[in-house]
Write an enzyme that holds these catalytic residues in place. Structure first.
Site, PDB file in Angstrom:
ATOM      1  N   PRO A 229      38.263  36.772  35.656  1.00 11.81           N
ATOM      2  CA  PRO A 229      39.709  38.096  36.540  1.00 11.81           C
ATOM      3  C   PRO A 229      38.861  37.142  37.113  1.00 11.81           C
ATOM      4  CG  PRO A 229      37.347  39.009  35.457  1.00 11.81           C
ATOM      5  CD  PRO A 229      37.263  37.744  35.155  1.00 11.81           C
ATOM      6  N   MET A 230      40.399  37.434  38.362  1.00  3.57           N
ATOM      7  CA  MET A 230      40.435  36.796  39.929  1.00  3.57           C
ATOM      8  C   MET A 230      41.742  38.003  40.338  1.00  3.57           C
ATOM      9  SD  MET A 230      40.014  32.855  40.226  1.00  3.57           S
ATOM     10  CE  MET A 230      40.802  32.246  38.716  1.00  3.57           C
ATOM     11  N   ALA A 231      41.244  38.305  41.265  1.00  3.74           N
ATOM     12  CA  ALA A 231      42.392  39.678  42.462  1.00  3.74           C
ATOM     13  C   ALA A 231      43.701  38.663  42.777  1.00  3.74           C
ATOM     14  CB  ALA A 231      41.152  40.291  43.016  1.00  3.74           C
TER      15      ALA A 231
ATOM     16  N   GLN B  22      39.691  44.429  33.256  1.00  2.00           N
ATOM     17  CA  GLN B  22      38.507  44.641  33.553  1.00  2.00           C
ATOM     18  C   GLN B  22      38.956  45.818  34.439  1.00  2.00           C
ATOM     19  OE1 GLN B  22      37.022  42.526  37.490  1.00  2.00           O
ATOM     20  NE2 GLN B  22      34.803  41.766  36.446  1.00  2.00           N
TER      21      GLN B  22
ATOM     22  N   CYS C 285      31.592  41.689  42.167  1.00  2.00           N
ATOM     23  CA  CYS C 285      32.970  41.673  43.049  1.00  2.00           C
ATOM     24  C   CYS C 285      31.640  41.381  44.579  1.00  2.00           C
ATOM     25  CB  CYS C 285      33.403  42.569  43.691  1.00  2.00           C
ATOM     26  SG  CYS C 285      34.866  42.252  44.379  1.00  2.00           S
TER      27      CYS C 285
ATOM     28  N   LYS D 211      29.837  41.790  33.846  1.00  2.00           N
ATOM     29  CA  LYS D 211      29.431  40.850  34.393  1.00  2.00           C
ATOM     30  C   LYS D 211      29.692  41.303  36.554  1.00  2.00           C
ATOM     31  CE  LYS D 211      33.187  37.263  36.370  1.00  2.00           C
ATOM     32  NZ  LYS D 211      33.052  37.435  37.982  1.00  2.00           N
TER      33      LYS D 211
ATOM     34  N   ASN E 293      28.522  31.656  34.108  1.00  2.00           N
ATOM     35  CA  ASN E 293      30.077  31.778  35.281  1.00  2.00           C
ATOM     36  C   ASN E 293      29.285  30.891  36.065  1.00  2.00           C
ATOM     37  OD1 ASN E 293      31.575  33.608  36.948  1.00  2.00           O
ATOM     38  ND2 ASN E 293      32.894  32.116  36.295  1.00  2.00           N
ATOM     39  N   GLY E 294      30.707  30.062  37.085  1.00  2.00           N
ATOM     40  CA  GLY E 294      30.479  28.897  38.215  1.00  2.00           C
ATOM     41  C   GLY E 294      30.364  27.919  38.742  1.00  2.00           C
ATOM     42  N   ASP E 295      31.247  27.510  39.119  1.00  2.00           N
ATOM     43  CA  ASP E 295      31.149  25.916  39.176  1.00  2.00           C
ATOM     44  C   ASP E 295      31.604  25.017  37.770  1.00  2.00           C
ATOM     45  OD1 ASP E 295      30.537  27.208  41.796  1.00  2.00           O
ATOM     46  OD2 ASP E 295      28.236  26.322  41.983  1.00  2.00           O
TER      47      ASP E 295
HETATM   48  C1  LIG Z   1      40.114  34.550  44.631  1.00  2.00           C
HETATM   49  C2  LIG Z   1      38.990  35.207  43.260  1.00  2.00           C
HETATM   50  C3  LIG Z   1      39.099  36.392  42.956  1.00  2.00           C
HETATM   51  C4  LIG Z   1      38.145  37.068  42.204  1.00  2.00           C
HETATM   52  N1  LIG Z   1      38.633  38.506  42.099  1.00  2.00           N
HETATM   53  C5  LIG Z   1      37.645  38.699  40.876  1.00  2.00           C
HETATM   54  C6  LIG Z   1      37.737  39.776  40.249  1.00  2.00           C
HETATM   55  O1  LIG Z   1      38.586  40.481  40.708  1.00  2.00           O
HETATM   56  N2  LIG Z   1      36.501  40.697  39.459  1.00  2.00           N
HETATM   57  C7  LIG Z   1      35.262  39.409  39.329  1.00  2.00           C
HETATM   58  O2  LIG Z   1      34.760  40.243  38.232  1.00  2.00           O
HETATM   59  N3  LIG Z   1      36.034  38.418  39.899  1.00  2.00           N
HETATM   60  C8  LIG Z   1      36.647  38.150  40.763  1.00  2.00           C
HETATM   61  N4  LIG Z   1      36.710  36.801  41.240  1.00  2.00           N
HETATM   62  C9  LIG Z   1      35.374  36.276  40.419  1.00  2.00           C
HETATM   63  C10 LIG Z   1      35.940  34.921  39.449  1.00  2.00           C
HETATM   64  O3  LIG Z   1      35.605  35.688  38.104  1.00  2.00           O
HETATM   65  C11 LIG Z   1      33.899  34.186  39.318  1.00  2.00           C
HETATM   66  O4  LIG Z   1      33.107  34.972  39.141  1.00  2.00           O
HETATM   67  C12 LIG Z   1      34.039  33.703  40.612  1.00  2.00           C
HETATM   68  O5  LIG Z   1      34.936  32.667  41.535  1.00  2.00           O
HETATM   69  C13 LIG Z   1      32.980  32.140  40.307  1.00  2.00           C
HETATM   70  O6  LIG Z   1      33.156  31.286  38.996  1.00  2.00           O
HETATM   71  P1  LIG Z   1      33.689  29.897  39.399  1.00  2.00           P
HETATM   72  O7  LIG Z   1      33.506  29.314  40.344  1.00  2.00           O
HETATM   73  O8  LIG Z   1      34.302  28.851  38.419  1.00  2.00           O
HETATM   74  O9  LIG Z   1      34.718  30.413  40.415  1.00  2.00           O
HETATM   75  C14 LIG Z   1      37.129  36.310  41.805  1.00  2.00           C
HETATM   76  C15 LIG Z   1      36.878  34.830  42.766  1.00  2.00           C
HETATM   77  C16 LIG Z   1      38.102  34.204  43.713  1.00  2.00           C
HETATM   78  C17 LIG Z   1      37.449  32.738  43.807  1.00  2.00           C
END
Ligand SMILES: Cc1cc2nc3c(=O)[nH]c(=O)nc-3n(C[C@H](O)[C@H](O)[C@H](O)COP(=O)(O)O)c2cc1C
Length: 313
Positions: free
Chosen positions: A9-11, A63, A94, A133, A194-196
Site C-alpha cells: 500500500p502506498m498512499a 489496507q 505508518c 503490516k 519489506n524494505g529496499d
Molecule cells: C509515498 C508512500 C506512501 C506510503 N503509504 C503507505 C500506506 O498507506 N500504508 C502502508 O502500510 N505503508 C505505506 N508506505 C510504506 C510502504 O508500503 C513500504 O513499507 C515502504 O516504502 C518500505 O518499502 P520500500 O523500501 O520497498 O519502499 C508508503 C510509502 C511511501 C513511499
C-alpha cells in the site's frame, strides 16, 4: 497460498490505474492505499476511489487504518458489503505525524495489547486472509516488533508484513532484514519482508533471510518492470532485458490513459509524479522531465514523448 511477491500500500500512489499497470506485468496481489476505518463507518470515505473493476480477476488487498477495535470491525463489515476484495491488512506501520498523532498507524506499536485486540475484533467478522503490516518499533531504543508480531499472531492474523525500519527512521537508512528474519523465527504464521527491494539483485539477496514472501514499494515507482523481472527469474532463472525508452513511453502513455479512464481528465496532474519516475536517470532527460512537471493534458504528454523519442531515436 500466499503469492511470493505483492505490491505494498502506498498512499497517493497505489490507486486503480497504477495497480492495472502492475497487473499487466504479471502481478497477482496488489494492495490499495490505506483506507480510514472511521471514514468508512461515517460514510465519508469514498471506497470507489480506492477500488475499481480493473482489479477483477486478480487479488486485491485492502489496507485499513484506525485504532478502535469496534470501529475497525464495523469498517470491515462495511467493506464486505461494498467491495469485492480478497485480503485485508491492518496498518501498524505508518509513521506520518498526522496519522500517529491520532494514535493510528505505527502508534499502535506503542500498545501491543490494543494491536492484538484490533486483530481479534476484526477476526470475528471476516474469514479473509488477515494481516498486520508493522515496522520494527517506534525508535531504535524501543524495538518491539517480536512482541507485536506475537500478539497479532495470537489474535488470529494469518500473516505478518514487516518493514525493516523504525517509525522515526521514516524512509532513511537501510531496512534491517536481520530483525525481519528474527520475526520469522519467532512466529509460526508466514512473514512477508519489506524494505529496499529496488532491483532484481536486491530481491535475490533478500532470499537468505528465510521469509515467506516479499512486498515491493518504492522499487516499482516508475519501474513496474521489476515485477516482470522477478516473476520471470522465479519461473525460469532468466534475467529480462531492461526496457528501452520506447517501451517506457508506451507503458507510461498507457498509465496516463488508465488514469483518465478511471479517474477522469481532471486527474492528469496526478500523473506528473509517475512520469518523473518513469524517466528518472535517463541521460539527457532533465529538460524533458522539467516539462513533465507542468503537464496538464494527455496531448501534451503525447507531443513531448514524440519529440523526445525523435531526438533520442
Ligand atoms: C509515498 C508512500 C506512501 C506510503 N503509504 C503507505 C500506506 O498507506 N500504508 C502502508 O502500510 N505503508 C505505506 N508506505 C510504506 C510502504 O508500503 C513500504 O513499507 C515502504 O516504502 C518500505 O518499502 P520500500 O523500501 O520497498 O519502499 C508508503 C510509502 C511511501 C513511499
Amino acid at each position: 497460498m500466499l503469492p511470493k511477491i505483492m505490491t505494498a500500500p502506498m498512499a497517493g500512489i497505489t490507486d486503480a490505474p497504477y495497480r492495472k499497470i502492475c497487473r499487466e506485468m504479471g502481478l497477482e496481489l496488489a494492495y490499495t492505499e490505506m483506507v480510514s476505518s472511521r471514514g468508512l463507518i461515517f460514510g465519508n470515505e469514498r471506497t470507489e476511489d480506492y477500488v475499481d473493476r480493473s482489479d477483477e480477476g486478480s487479488s486485491l488487498g485492502i489496507q485499513l487504518f484506525g485504532n478502535q477495535p469496534e470501529v475497525m470491525a464495523n469498517a470491515t463489515k462495511r467493506l464486505e458489503e461494498l467491495v469485492k476484495y480478497e485480503y485485508l491488512d491492518i496498518n501498524m506501520g505508518c509513521p506520518a505525524r498526522k496519522i500517529m498523532s491520532n494514535r493510528d498507524g505505527c502508534a499502535l506499536m506503542r500498545t501491543p495489547i490494543l494491536a492484538g485486540d484490533i486483530i481479534r475484533s476484526i477476526r470475528r467478522v471476516t474469514t479473509r486472509p488477515l494481516s498486520a503490516k508493522m515496522r520494527l518499533g517506534l525508535t531504535k531504543g524501543s524495538i518491539n516488533v517480536l512482541e507485536v508480531a506475537k500478539r497479532v499472531e495470537e489474535a488470529g492474523a494469518d500473516f505478518i508484513i514487516v518493514h525493516g525500519r523504525t517509525a522515526d527512521q521514516m524512509y532513511s537508512g537501510t531496512a534491517d532484514w536481520d530483525t525481519i528474519a528474527r520475526v520469522k523465527q519467532a512466529v509460526s504464521i508466514p512473514v512477508i519482508g519489506n524494505g529496499d527491494i529496488f532491483t532484481l539483485d536486491d530481491y535475490i539477496d533478500k532470499q537468505e533471510y528465510g521469509v515467506d514472501g516479499f512486498m515491493l514499494a518504492r522499487g516499482i515507482q516508475g519501474n513496474p518492470w521489476l515485477i516482470r523481472d522477478i516473476l520471470l527469474f522465479e519461473e525460469t532463472g532468466v534475467r529480462s532485458t531492461r526496457p528501452g525508452l520506447a517501451e517506457k513511453v508506451e507503458v507510461a502513455r498507457r498509465h496516463l490513459d488508465y488514469i483518465i479512464q478511471i479517474k477522469g481528465i481532471g486527474a492528469v496532474p496526478e500523473f506528473r509524479k509517475h512520469a518523473a519516475w518513469y524517466f528518472k536517470g535517463i541521460p539527457g532527460s532533465a529538460k524533458f522531465r522539467a516539462a513533465l512537471s507542468s503537464l496538464n493534458t494527455p496531448q501534451e504528454f503525447r507531443d513531448l514523448t514524440e519529440r523526445w523519442l525523435d531526438i533520442q531515436g
